[in-house]
Scaffold this motif. Structure first.
Motif, PDB file in Angstrom:
ATOM      1  N   GLU A 113     -28.890  83.009  13.458  1.00 30.81           N
ATOM      2  CA  GLU A 113     -29.602  81.965  14.187  1.00 30.81           C
ATOM      3  C   GLU A 113     -31.035  82.433  14.408  1.00 30.81           C
ATOM      4  O   GLU A 113     -31.263  83.583  14.789  1.00 30.81           O
ATOM      5  CB  GLU A 113     -28.919  81.690  15.525  1.00 30.81           C
ATOM      6  N   ASN A 114     -31.983  81.549  14.156  1.00 29.80           N
ATOM      7  CA  ASN A 114     -33.380  81.995  14.196  1.00 29.80           C
ATOM      8  C   ASN A 114     -34.272  80.887  14.764  1.00 29.80           C
ATOM      9  O   ASN A 114     -35.116  80.331  14.062  1.00 29.80           O
ATOM     10  CB  ASN A 114     -33.821  82.377  12.779  1.00 29.80           C
ATOM     11  N   PRO A 115     -34.104  80.528  16.033  1.00 28.99           N
ATOM     12  CA  PRO A 115     -34.885  79.418  16.601  1.00 28.99           C
ATOM     13  C   PRO A 115     -36.390  79.676  16.615  1.00 28.99           C
ATOM     14  O   PRO A 115     -37.174  78.752  16.426  1.00 28.99           O
ATOM     15  CB  PRO A 115     -34.331  79.284  18.023  1.00 28.99           C
ATOM     16  N   ILE A 116     -36.789  80.924  16.823  1.00 27.91           N
ATOM     17  CA  ILE A 116     -38.237  81.224  16.847  1.00 27.91           C
ATOM     18  C   ILE A 116     -38.830  81.041  15.456  1.00 27.91           C
ATOM     19  O   ILE A 116     -39.914  80.469  15.296  1.00 27.91           O
ATOM     20  CB  ILE A 116     -38.483  82.651  17.371  1.00 27.91           C
ATOM     21  N   GLY A 117     -38.096  81.498  14.438  1.00 31.67           N
ATOM     22  CA  GLY A 117     -38.566  81.300  13.063  1.00 31.67           C
ATOM     23  C   GLY A 117     -38.684  79.826  12.723  1.00 31.67           C
ATOM     24  O   GLY A 117     -39.631  79.404  12.050  1.00 31.67           O
ATOM     25  N   GLN A 118     -37.732  79.026  13.204  1.00 31.48           N
ATOM     26  CA  GLN A 118     -37.777  77.583  12.966  1.00 31.48           C
ATOM     27  C   GLN A 118     -39.035  76.973  13.579  1.00 31.48           C
ATOM     28  O   GLN A 118     -39.693  76.126  12.962  1.00 31.48           O
ATOM     29  CB  GLN A 118     -36.539  76.907  13.558  1.00 31.48           C
ATOM     30  N   VAL A 119     -39.369  77.407  14.795  1.00 40.22           N
ATOM     31  CA  VAL A 119     -40.559  76.887  15.475  1.00 40.22           C
ATOM     32  C   VAL A 119     -41.822  77.312  14.730  1.00 40.22           C
ATOM     33  O   VAL A 119     -42.748  76.517  14.540  1.00 40.22           O
ATOM     34  CB  VAL A 119     -40.602  77.375  16.941  1.00 40.22           C
ATOM     35  N   LEU A 120     -41.867  78.551  14.275  1.00 37.60           N
ATOM     36  CA  LEU A 120     -43.050  79.052  13.553  1.00 37.60           C
ATOM     37  C   LEU A 120     -43.327  78.232  12.294  1.00 37.60           C
ATOM     38  O   LEU A 120     -44.455  77.805  12.049  1.00 37.60           O
ATOM     39  CB  LEU A 120     -42.853  80.522  13.187  1.00 37.60           C
ATOM     40  N   VAL A 121     -42.287  78.007  11.501  1.00 37.07           N
ATOM     41  CA  VAL A 121     -42.494  77.282  10.251  1.00 37.07           C
ATOM     42  C   VAL A 121     -42.743  75.797  10.508  1.00 37.07           C
ATOM     43  O   VAL A 121     -43.534  75.153   9.797  1.00 37.07           O
ATOM     44  CB  VAL A 121     -41.304  77.505   9.289  1.00 37.07           C
ATOM     45  N   LYS A 122     -42.115  75.258  11.563  1.00 34.30           N
ATOM     46  CA  LYS A 122     -42.349  73.853  11.905  1.00 34.30           C
ATOM     47  C   LYS A 122     -43.804  73.641  12.340  1.00 34.30           C
ATOM     48  O   LYS A 122     -44.463  72.678  11.926  1.00 34.30           O
ATOM     49  CB  LYS A 122     -41.407  73.409  13.015  1.00 34.30           C
ATOM     50  N   ASN A 123     -44.326  74.547  13.182  1.00 37.08           N
ATOM     51  CA  ASN A 123     -45.714  74.432  13.633  1.00 37.08           C
ATOM     52  C   ASN A 123     -46.686  74.600  12.475  1.00 37.08           C
ATOM     53  O   ASN A 123     -47.714  73.914  12.398  1.00 37.08           O
ATOM     54  CB  ASN A 123     -46.012  75.476  14.716  1.00 37.08           C
ATOM     55  N   PHE A 124     -46.361  75.510  11.546  1.00 39.11           N
ATOM     56  CA  PHE A 124     -47.209  75.719  10.371  1.00 39.11           C
ATOM     57  C   PHE A 124     -47.227  74.462   9.509  1.00 39.11           C
ATOM     58  O   PHE A 124     -48.291  74.005   9.064  1.00 39.11           O
ATOM     59  CB  PHE A 124     -46.688  76.910   9.576  1.00 39.11           C
ATOM     60  N   LYS A 125     -46.060  73.878   9.296  1.00 38.42           N
ATOM     61  CA  LYS A 125     -45.951  72.646   8.497  1.00 38.42           C
ATOM     62  C   LYS A 125     -46.740  71.512   9.147  1.00 38.42           C
ATOM     63  O   LYS A 125     -47.433  70.755   8.463  1.00 38.42           O
ATOM     64  CB  LYS A 125     -44.477  72.263   8.355  1.00 38.42           C
ATOM     65  N   THR A 126     -46.659  71.397  10.468  1.00 39.26           N
ATOM     66  CA  THR A 126     -47.381  70.343  11.184  1.00 39.26           C
ATOM     67  C   THR A 126     -48.885  70.517  11.047  1.00 39.26           C
ATOM     68  O   THR A 126     -49.632  69.544  10.852  1.00 39.26           O
ATOM     69  CB  THR A 126     -46.990  70.345  12.673  1.00 39.26           C
ATOM     70  N   SER A 127     -49.353  71.763  11.126  1.00 37.98           N
ATOM     71  CA  SER A 127     -50.801  72.008  11.016  1.00 37.98           C
ATOM     72  C   SER A 127     -51.335  71.601   9.656  1.00 37.98           C
ATOM     73  O   SER A 127     -52.486  71.165   9.530  1.00 37.98           O
ATOM     74  CB  SER A 127     -51.109  73.484  11.272  1.00 37.98           C
ATOM     75  N   LEU A 128     -50.502  71.702   8.619  1.00 39.59           N
ATOM     76  CA  LEU A 128     -50.937  71.349   7.265  1.00 39.59           C
ATOM     77  C   LEU A 128     -51.090  69.840   7.074  1.00 39.59           C
ATOM     78  O   LEU A 128     -51.658  69.400   6.070  1.00 39.59           O
ATOM     79  CB  LEU A 128     -49.941  71.898   6.241  1.00 39.59           C
TER      80      LEU A 128
END
Length: 481
Positions: A113-128
């Motif tokens: 389980e990796n909720p922090i990793g999910q948030v990191l990649v989600k925020n990166f995707k949103t910024s793009l």
């Protein structure tokens, strides 16, 4: 008519939601000439892909990631043929074998389980989604690039790697984008439906940026076939728009019109005014090429009317330029001058080639109106720009920039009555560049002036031959391919 800005600066209009200087990307020397549907013949259309990796896929993913052979991984644990069955999902491993395989591959027994990793990649995707904020995007990438939590879960790692492709495209690092695309090609079988879709969409963007419109079109058509059922309306419109503008570059006029109109309908329903403007521009271009000039001008005027209210300088430049260029084609030189002069008020300073193209249009219009003094004034502005930027024929540049630069030099020689230099540049440099773009209007224009030069020099046979080539080029401006 390759000068229309809705196409020229399209490098990140395509689903990247912004205009920028990717116009200066290089064009490959050779383009594939296959049918636009070639990919459906050699790649399976997978409309439904896995939602998460099973045990076998997970083992195979990490084996390929480490570049370890099947035999080496299986060695000392189980026969390689049994590992192949496990990776293919034909059998489940025993707990003992699974523990041994995971130990050898240095992974956990099950996904973490990796909720922090999910948030990191989600925020990166949103910024793009907001590529105009390149500085902020680059800062965010520098902060998370080596974060260990992006690499402890297979799905998060895949998602991050795919979004890196888009990041490299937005930041103009096409070498890194190509390297990442090649890397991710090895992992397509592990992608879920959305990842598989995004991988192909970004591949299309990459080809478009390189000017390889044939490959981009094939890839976008493939992407349409594998789009997830859950795709948002605006995302679907972006894909339709990408197909539309790319088909236009390939002179697939019917396809360009169909897909751009589909995109326009969605953008109107969702009220995305910037995209509405860009769709009107592309539809205008398709109608120009079909000879439907009245309809084309209606779309140009719609684009200008909406774009002028958005207070986006690059969009104002684009709409004014397109309308001005269209008036040049329709020989309404006074209105062409008016709109091209307007567009210069909004042109970003880094758009050097666009400035030179604008000066070229103003020079041509004034030549046709016999306002030679005014044409010379615009020539002087262009020469000053070239001097200030220290440009030359040997400057490291790309196809589009070189075309603008050489055209300006041709007009300079023409205005200076330097006919020998004009002839050499037109026949040896400019026409071959224009032919790459199927820019028949400009080919006809310069052949016409070259024919008149030959006539003035009493080279009557050459004059007749070149003027006939000009007529053929003008005929091709409304041939639908």
């Amino acid at each position: 008519m390759s000068y229309v800005k809705s196409q020229v600066v399209e490098a990140d209009i395509i689903v990247l939601n912004n205009l920028s200087t990717f116009y200066f990307s290089e064009t490959p020397a050779k383009l594939e000439k296959n049918s636009p549907t070639w990919m459906t013949d050699i790649l399976p259309i997978q409309m439904e892909r896995r939602e998460s990796m099973n045990t076998g896929l997970r083992l195979k993913y990490h084996r390929l990631k480490k570049r370890v052979s099947l035999e080496e991984t299986a060695s000392g644990i189980l026969p390689s043929r049994e590992l192949k069955k496990i990776e293919s999902g034909l059998k489940e491993p025993s707990l003992r074998d699974l523990e041994a395989l995971c130990k050898k591959l240095e992974i956990s027994l099950a996904p973490k389980e990796n909720p922090i990793g999910q948030v990191l990649v989600k925020n990166f995707k949103t910024s793009l989604l907001h590529p105009q904020n390149k500085g902020k995007i680059m800062e965010q990438y520098a902060d998370i690039h080596d974060h260990p939590l992006l690499f402890v879960n297979e799905d998060i790692e895949l998602e991050y790697n795919i979004q890196q492709i888009r990041y490299f495209i937005i930041t103009g690092d096409l070498d890194s984008a190509e390297e990442k695309l090649k890397e991710m090609e090895r992992f397509k079988e592990f992608m879920n439906q959305e990842q598989f879709y995004l991988f192909h969409k970004y591949t299309g963007n990459y080809h478009y940026l390189l000017g390889d419109h044939e490959s981009a079109l094939k890839t976008y058509l493939m992407t349409e076939k594998i789009a997830p059922v859950s795709i948002a309306n605006t995302d679907l419109a972006d894909l339709y728009y990408s197909i539309g503008i790319t088909a236009n570059q390939c002179w697939e006029i019917s396809m360009a019109t169909k897909y751009t109109e589909l995109a326009l309908k969605i953008y109107q329903q969702e009220f995305v005014p910037k995209r509405i403007v860009e769709c009107h521009l592309n539809i205008a271009i398709t109608h120009q090429r079909s000879g439907n000039f009245k309809t084309a001008m209606d779309h140009h005027r719609n684009a200008l009317a909406i774009g002028s209210k958005l207070e986006i300088d690059i969009l104002r430049f684009t709409t004014e330029f397109n309308l001005g260029y269209s008036y040049l084609i329709f020989q309404n030189y006074e209105l062409s001058i008016e709109h091209i002069e307007n567009c210069l008020s909004f042109i970003p300073p880094e758009y050097i080639a666009d400035s030179l193209l604008s000066y070229c249009i103003l020079i041509k219009c004034n030549i046709e109106l016999e306002n030679i003094e005014k044409a010379i004034q615009w020539k002087q502005k262009g020469l000053k720009l070239i001097e200030d930027k220290n440009l030359s024929m040997s400057s490291p540049t790309n196809h589009s920039f070189k075309e603008a630069y050489i055209e300006f030099l041709c007009l300079t020689h023409f205005l200076n009555d330097e006919y020998e230099e004009f002839e050499k540049l037109v026949t040896g440099h400019l026409i071959p560049l224009l032919e790459i773009d199927n820019n028949f209007f400009e080919i006809g224009y310069y052949y016409g002036h070259l024919g008149n030069v030959y006539y003035k020099l009493k080279k009557y046979e050459k004059s007749a031959f070149i003027l006939n080539k000009a007529r053929e080029a003008y005929k091709n401006t409304t041939i639908i391919r």
